[in-house]
Design a protein around this motif. Sequence first.
Motif, PDB file in Angstrom:
ATOM      1  N   SER A  82      20.364   9.547   6.501  1.00  0.00           N
ATOM      2  CA  SER A  82      21.161   9.251   5.306  1.00  0.00           C
ATOM      3  C   SER A  82      21.443   7.762   5.260  1.00  0.00           C
ATOM      4  O   SER A  82      21.731   7.150   6.291  1.00  0.00           O
ATOM      5  N   GLY A  83      21.358   7.195   4.068  1.00  0.00           N
ATOM      6  CA  GLY A  83      21.595   5.771   3.890  1.00  0.00           C
ATOM      7  C   GLY A  83      20.293   4.998   3.811  1.00  0.00           C
ATOM      8  O   GLY A  83      19.208   5.559   3.935  1.00  0.00           O
ATOM      9  N   MET A  84      20.429   3.697   3.600  1.00  0.00           N
ATOM     10  CA  MET A  84      19.242   2.853   3.475  1.00  0.00           C
ATOM     11  C   MET A  84      18.525   2.747   4.819  1.00  0.00           C
ATOM     12  O   MET A  84      19.142   2.870   5.872  1.00  0.00           O
ATOM     13  N   ILE A  85      17.220   2.535   4.720  1.00  0.00           N
ATOM     14  CA  ILE A  85      16.384   2.411   5.906  1.00  0.00           C
ATOM     15  C   ILE A  85      15.216   1.507   5.538  1.00  0.00           C
ATOM     16  O   ILE A  85      14.794   1.484   4.379  1.00  0.00           O
ATOM     17  N   ASP A  86      14.680   0.772   6.497  1.00  0.00           N
ATOM     18  CA  ASP A  86      13.583  -0.128   6.137  1.00  0.00           C
ATOM     19  C   ASP A  86      12.271   0.649   6.003  1.00  0.00           C
ATOM     20  O   ASP A  86      12.075   1.699   6.615  1.00  0.00           O
ATOM     21  N   LYS A  87      11.403   0.117   5.179  1.00  0.00           N
ATOM     22  CA  LYS A  87      10.138   0.772   4.829  1.00  0.00           C
ATOM     23  C   LYS A  87       9.289   1.091   6.057  1.00  0.00           C
ATOM     24  O   LYS A  87       8.749   2.184   6.182  1.00  0.00           O
ATOM     25  N   ASN A  88       9.181   0.149   6.988  1.00  0.00           N
ATOM     26  CA  ASN A  88       8.313   0.356   8.154  1.00  0.00           C
ATOM     27  C   ASN A  88       8.802   1.509   9.023  1.00  0.00           C
ATOM     28  O   ASN A  88       7.997   2.311   9.507  1.00  0.00           O
ATOM     29  N   THR A  89      10.104   1.591   9.229  1.00  0.00           N
ATOM     30  CA  THR A  89      10.661   2.688  10.030  1.00  0.00           C
ATOM     31  C   THR A  89      10.410   4.024   9.341  1.00  0.00           C
ATOM     32  O   THR A  89      10.015   4.999   9.992  1.00  0.00           O
ATOM     33  N   LEU A  90      10.619   4.055   8.043  1.00  0.00           N
ATOM     34  CA  LEU A  90      10.409   5.285   7.279  1.00  0.00           C
ATOM     35  C   LEU A  90       8.952   5.732   7.361  1.00  0.00           C
ATOM     36  O   LEU A  90       8.656   6.904   7.626  1.00  0.00           O
ATOM     37  N   GLU A  91       8.050   4.798   7.176  1.00  0.00           N
ATOM     38  CA  GLU A  91       6.618   5.109   7.224  1.00  0.00           C
ATOM     39  C   GLU A  91       6.217   5.582   8.614  1.00  0.00           C
ATOM     40  O   GLU A  91       5.470   6.558   8.770  1.00  0.00           O
ATOM     41  N   LYS A  92       6.717   4.911   9.642  1.00  0.00           N
ATOM     42  CA  LYS A  92       6.393   5.271  11.027  1.00  0.00           C
ATOM     43  C   LYS A  92       6.880   6.698  11.339  1.00  0.00           C
ATOM     44  O   LYS A  92       6.174   7.480  11.958  1.00  0.00           O
ATOM     45  N   GLN A  93       8.087   7.019  10.903  1.00  0.00           N
ATOM     46  CA  GLN A  93       8.631   8.365  11.117  1.00  0.00           C
ATOM     47  C   GLN A  93       7.763   9.415  10.427  1.00  0.00           C
ATOM     48  O   GLN A  93       7.454  10.446  11.001  1.00  0.00           O
TER      49      GLN A  93
END
Length: 98
Positions: A82-93
């Motif tokens: 929940s909340g903002m997250i950076d693009k690279n972390t999101l993609e990696k997950q």
Amino acid sequence: MENFNKLISTSTPVLVDFYADWCGPCKAMGPAIQEVGKEVEGKARVVKVNIDKNQAAAMQYNVRAVPTFIIFKQGQQVWRHSGMIDKNTLEKQLLAFA
């Protein structure tokens, strides 16, 4: 809701972005979410769900804040943030489940 359940029940991981039109952080995350969708094309899917228009889905997955990101694989919730997250972390997950 039936279409949503069918969508998240595939073996392909699905990132669901629960958002609201009135949410500033959701708007700020919009371009990053689109980029992640393009980057993972063919390996995973990215879907946006407006909590005001799809309250049943938001309630079923206990979405209490927006944005909330949930990755589903074969109908199971495998990751949540929940909340903002950076693009690279999101993609990696997301790709970790592909």
